[in-house]
Design an enzyme around this catalytic site. Structure first.
Site, PDB file in Angstrom:
ATOM      1  N   LYS A  34       0.861  -1.196   0.000  1.00  0.00           N
ATOM      2  CA  LYS A  34       0.000   0.000   0.000  1.00  0.00           C
ATOM      3  C   LYS A  34       0.892   1.239   0.000  1.00  0.00           C
ATOM      4  O   LYS A  34       1.953   1.257   0.648  1.00  0.00           O
ATOM      5  CB  LYS A  34      -0.893  -0.049   1.254  1.00  0.00           C
ATOM      6  CG  LYS A  34      -1.940   1.049   1.328  1.00  0.00           C
ATOM      7  CD  LYS A  34      -2.874   0.804   2.527  1.00  0.00           C
ATOM      8  CE  LYS A  34      -3.957   1.873   2.659  1.00  0.00           C
ATOM      9  NZ  LYS A  34      -4.888   1.570   3.768  1.00  0.00           N
TER      10      LYS A  34
ATOM     11  N   SER B 267      -9.813   1.506   2.584  1.00  0.00           N
ATOM     12  CA  SER B 267      -8.916   2.300   1.785  1.00  0.00           C
ATOM     13  C   SER B 267      -7.851   1.505   1.020  1.00  0.00           C
ATOM     14  O   SER B 267      -7.257   2.029   0.084  1.00  0.00           O
ATOM     15  CB  SER B 267      -8.221   3.331   2.668  1.00  0.00           C
ATOM     16  OG  SER B 267      -7.415   2.701   3.646  1.00  0.00           O
TER      17      SER B 267
ATOM     18  N   SER C 165     -10.072  -0.994   6.703  1.00  0.00           N
ATOM     19  CA  SER C 165      -9.453  -0.804   5.385  1.00  0.00           C
ATOM     20  C   SER C 165      -8.707  -1.994   4.794  1.00  0.00           C
ATOM     21  O   SER C 165      -8.282  -1.928   3.644  1.00  0.00           O
ATOM     22  CB  SER C 165      -8.504   0.381   5.422  1.00  0.00           C
ATOM     23  OG  SER C 165      -9.248   1.551   5.251  1.00  0.00           O
TER      24      SER C 165
HETATM   25  N1  GLN Z   1     -13.297   3.689   6.109  1.00  0.00           N
HETATM   26  C1  GLN Z   1     -12.765   4.051   7.390  1.00  0.00           C
HETATM   27  C2  GLN Z   1     -12.393   5.499   7.421  1.00  0.00           C
HETATM   28  O1  GLN Z   1     -12.576   6.144   6.419  1.00  0.00           O
HETATM   29  C3  GLN Z   1     -11.584   3.179   7.726  1.00  0.00           C
HETATM   30  C4  GLN Z   1     -10.365   3.555   6.998  1.00  0.00           C
HETATM   31  C5  GLN Z   1      -9.184   2.729   7.352  1.00  0.00           C
HETATM   32  O2  GLN Z   1      -9.300   1.678   7.956  1.00  0.00           O
HETATM   33  N2  GLN Z   1      -8.008   3.241   7.009  1.00  0.00           N
HETATM   34  O3  GLN Z   1     -11.933   6.000   8.405  1.00  0.00           O
END
Ligand code: GLN
Length: 504
Positions: free
Chosen positions: A87, A162, A186
């Protein structure tokens, strides 16, 4: 031997790659070249990669081949010759680490994150840096400043987020495994949307050093793979104490140890509140119920457990997450790091414009929210109670694990939505309704693919949630589910041809 057609290794597992390498049926260079050919062929449409690390990958492959040629095949690391992607919030010396933000568009890593370093020390072939929501804020990879990733099952759908690039790269067969990060879902949610095994270990299992911080008390790194065993092998390679992250723990667990144990006698917790949640689609619910009854058929005992405070997890997360993000993102000020708007004579103006232009809308929203929530007078009203809720949720899980060994739950309320379908932030936040409480409590959770949903014909996943530092229990149940529902396939549109498969 002749170079294989692109995709020859796409459907291979880590043990298969190892056998091919040590049996001298294929060289690490051939595997690497195959992965890069596949990326060249497919990534124009999937857009999982923000940078392809061809030179680094080939160099690593040549080093592995040299070790084999010198007779050291039995000393190869556990990920030797395995194409792996990272990532784009993970530093790798000499590569861009952009967090999919204009703010870091030109940032080149001067050092390597511990998780990446360990994956490479284990022999992984770095294939590239993977797309994500900007600074990991989001659930669809649509907030990437460099354009969205497409779901390999259907290009009109999001891959989740994400870590959408990490999930899509593995499911399109452009990498055997990848690493993502999970602050509120994510890793697990894109794993579910793309149909990958996707693991968020217990907080502290993997070092966060060198991973650009979002919410430092919630962030955790973990693997994506097409099989439970590959995910376990990857986690084995990256876990454990790191002096550079004081929250990392001396974990020496072999996550593959009980994959063949079966679930006979295992107590599987079912949370009625999750199963009856408003918004849970009938096809996802039906799959989770099918998974539960299959586990029961394999000898597990289903028990109902309560998590009375879990419904407050979302509210607590959207206080704690933005507060931590606000503080972590303060360093991107155009002086220490990040995009610098030209032409300013005063520092205040430079800060203001650089941050206004460098950050996208969701990042700005979280920064403003965090700044407000931590201001005097407001802090006591939100931040402090959110920390209290955190303790209550952690205790809920501890009590639940007095009655069960692992919890089975949905990952996401529905399958992958269409690109552009969800535009209001609150609806986007709700896609994490089943994952967030696990980050709040700090335990491990993972997605296990269950095949396609009856209505949307897109991947559905089950979440297995383990007690803190008992991640091996979710791997055990995951292997049992995989024995019933099958390993995650490369998405059919991208499945390697039989001929290409044979050539390897
Ligand atoms: N979708 C969640 C957020 O926007 C989790 C994101 C993540 O785990 N990085 O905070």
């Amino acid at each position: 031997m002749a170079a294989a057609a692109s995709g020859a290794f796409a459907a291979r597992s880590i043990p298969e790659i190892r056998a091919l390498l040590t049996g001298k049926q294929v060289s690490a260079r051939e595997i690497a070249e195959d992965a890069f050919a596949r990326i060249d062929e497919l990534d124009g449409s999937v857009h999982a990669f923000l940078e392809v690390t061809r030179d680094l990958g080939l160099k690593q492959a040549d080093a592995i081949d040299a070790a084999i040629a010198a007779g050291h095949a039995d000393e190869l690391g556990p990920l030797a010759g395995v194409p792996i992607g990272f990532k784009d919030n993970m530093n790798l010396t000499g590569t861009h680490t952009t967090c999919a933000s204009k703010m870091l568009e030109n940032y080149v890593s001067p050092y390597t994150a511990t998780c990446v370093e360990r994956a490479l020390a284990a022999g992984g072939i770095p294939v590239g840096k993977l797309n994500m929501d900007e600074f990991a804020f989001g659930s669809s990879t649509e907030s990437s400043a460099f354009g969205p990733t497409k779901n390999p099952w259907d290009e009109n759908h999001v891959p989740g987020g994400s870590s959408g690039g990490s999930a899509a790269a593995v499911i399109a067969g452009m990498a055997t495994v990848s690493l993502g990060s999970d602050t509120g879902g994510s890793i697990r949610q894109p794993g579910s949307f793309c149909g990958a095994v996707a693991v968020k270990p217990t907080y502290g299992v993997v070092s966060r050093y060198g991973v650009v911080a979002f919410g430092s008390s919630l962030d955790q790194v973990g693997p994506f793979a097409r099989s439970v065993e590959d995910a376990a092998l990857t986690l084995n390679a990256i876990c454990g104490h790191d002096a550079r992250d004081c929250t990392s723990q001396p974990v020496t667990t072999d996550f593959t140890a009980n994959l063949n144990e079966g679930v006979s006698g295992m107590r599987i917790g079912i949370v009625p509140q999750f199963m009856n949640a408003e918004g849970l689609s009938s096809e996802v619910k039906a799959k989770i119920e099918a998974a539960a009854s299959k586990l029961e058929g394999l000898g597990a005992n289903l028990v109902e457990v309560e998590l009375p405070n879990a419904q407050a997890a979302m509210s607590a997360y959207y206080v704690l997450g933005p507060c931590e993000a606000f503080s972590n993102l303060a360093r991107f000020d155009s002086v220490r790091y990040g995009y610098c708007a030209p032409g300013h004579k005063d520092l205040g103006g430079q800060y203001e414009e650089s941050r206004a232009v460098g950050f996208g809308p969701e990042a700005r929203r979280r920064i403003m929210l965090g700044s407000y929530l931590l201001s005097s007078g407001v802090y006591d009203k939100y931040y402090y109670p959110a920390q209290q809720v955190r303790t209550l949720i952690t205790e809920d899980y501890q009590r639940a694990y007095e009655h069960c060994d692992v919890i089975l739950a949905p990952v996401a309320p529905r399958t992958a939505f269409k690109l552009g379908e969800i535009s209001d932030p609150t609806s986007m936040y709700l896609t994490d309704m089943f994952t967030i409480s696990i980050n709040i409590a700090g335990n491990g959770g993972m997605n296990v693919p269950l095949g396609l949903g009856a209505d949307t014909h897109l991947p559905v996943g089950a979440q297995l949630i383990a007690p803190a530092f008992k991640d091996e229990s979710m791997f055990r149940a995951a292997a049992a589910l995989e024995s019933v529902f099958g390993k995650a396939p490369v998405a059919p549109a991208f499945a390697p041809t039989a001929a290409a498969g044979k050539e390897a």
